[in-house]
Write a protein that holds these residues in place. Structure first.
Motif, PDB file in Angstrom:
ATOM      1  N   LEU A   1       1.069  -1.085  -0.103  1.00 36.78           N
ATOM      2  CA  LEU A   1       0.227  -0.098  -0.033  1.00 36.78           C
ATOM      3  C   LEU A   1       0.868   1.323  -0.147  1.00 36.78           C
ATOM      4  O   LEU A   1       1.428   1.372   1.102  1.00 36.78           O
ATOM      5  N   GLN A   2       0.891   2.131  -1.088  1.00 35.57           N
ATOM      6  CA  GLN A   2       1.761   3.113  -1.224  1.00 35.57           C
ATOM      7  C   GLN A   2       0.757   4.278  -1.886  1.00 35.57           C
ATOM      8  O   GLN A   2      -0.072   4.163  -2.398  1.00 35.57           O
ATOM      9  N   THR A   3       1.349   5.380  -1.284  1.00 32.81           N
ATOM     10  CA  THR A   3       0.889   6.736  -1.986  1.00 32.81           C
ATOM     11  C   THR A   3       1.454   7.092  -3.340  1.00 32.81           C
ATOM     12  O   THR A   3       2.672   7.295  -3.471  1.00 32.81           O
TER      13      THR A   3
ATOM     14  N   SER B   1       0.522   9.210  -5.643  1.00 30.92           N
ATOM     15  CA  SER B   1       0.108  10.428  -6.305  1.00 30.92           C
ATOM     16  C   SER B   1       0.582  11.617  -5.142  1.00 30.92           C
ATOM     17  O   SER B   1       0.988  11.292  -3.934  1.00 30.92           O
TER      18      SER B   1
ATOM     19  N   SER C   1       7.635   6.706  -3.288  1.00 23.71           N
ATOM     20  CA  SER C   1       6.596   5.527  -3.263  1.00 23.71           C
ATOM     21  C   SER C   1       6.929   4.564  -4.444  1.00 23.71           C
ATOM     22  O   SER C   1       6.896   3.402  -4.449  1.00 23.71           O
TER      23      SER C   1
ATOM     24  N   LYS D   1      -1.527  -1.657  -4.368  1.00 19.43           N
ATOM     25  CA  LYS D   1      -2.729  -0.509  -4.176  1.00 19.43           C
ATOM     26  C   LYS D   1      -2.180   0.913  -3.854  1.00 19.43           C
ATOM     27  O   LYS D   1      -1.427   1.036  -2.990  1.00 19.43           O
ATOM     28  N   ALA D   2      -2.760   1.792  -4.606  1.00 23.96           N
ATOM     29  CA  ALA D   2      -2.476   3.068  -4.483  1.00 23.96           C
ATOM     30  C   ALA D   2      -3.365   3.842  -3.428  1.00 23.96           C
ATOM     31  O   ALA D   2      -4.548   3.607  -3.581  1.00 23.96           O
ATOM     32  N   GLU D   3      -2.780   4.463  -2.665  1.00 22.10           N
ATOM     33  CA  GLU D   3      -3.548   5.003  -1.381  1.00 22.10           C
ATOM     34  C   GLU D   3      -3.312   6.618  -1.742  1.00 22.10           C
ATOM     35  O   GLU D   3      -2.406   7.148  -1.985  1.00 22.10           O
ATOM     36  N   PHE D   4      -4.748   7.170  -1.961  1.00 18.61           N
ATOM     37  CA  PHE D   4      -4.675   8.591  -2.308  1.00 18.61           C
ATOM     38  C   PHE D   4      -4.783   9.405  -0.807  1.00 18.61           C
ATOM     39  O   PHE D   4      -5.594   9.208   0.094  1.00 18.61           O
ATOM     40  N   ILE D   5      -3.946  10.545  -0.705  1.00 20.24           N
ATOM     41  CA  ILE D   5      -4.041  11.583   0.146  1.00 20.24           C
ATOM     42  C   ILE D   5      -5.062  12.525  -0.017  1.00 20.24           C
ATOM     43  O   ILE D   5      -5.197  13.280  -1.187  1.00 20.24           O
TER      44      ILE D   5
END
Length: 98
Positions: A50-52, A54, A61, A88-92
């Protein structure tokens, strides 16, 4: 002065070592509800990332994800099981502070 019978002493230590190796350990039983994982035969080992991907931290990342992918490709398997990598992309969501 004590005298030792070398053949008898050698036999004693050989038998003691052999008996120590014959003890049977109980099967491993995991009692941690969070950290225990059961993998059925034939199933791949799943690794989640699980990484950011963007925003301002995206370059770091993305490099981390590429490094993990490279390691998985080079390793190939774990315990003779294929590795399945899920990213999986984690959006901030930025909330302005007044």
């Amino acid at each position: 002065m004590l005298k030792f019978n070398l053949p008898l002493l050698s036999l004693f230590f050989s038998v003691a070592t052999w008996l120590n190796g014959c003890t049977q350990e109980p099967p491993f039983e995991c009692t941690d509800a969070i950290a225990c994982v059961t993998i059925n035969r034939g199933e791949p080992i799943k690794i989640g990332v699980l990484q950011t991907l963007s925003g301002g931290t995206a370059p770091c990342s993305i490099d981390q994800v590429r490094t993990i992918q490279l390691v998985v490709e080079q390793r190939g398997d774990i315990l003779n099981r294929p590795i399945l990598l899920k990213v999986k992309a984690e959006f901030i969501i930025e909330i302005p502070v007044n």
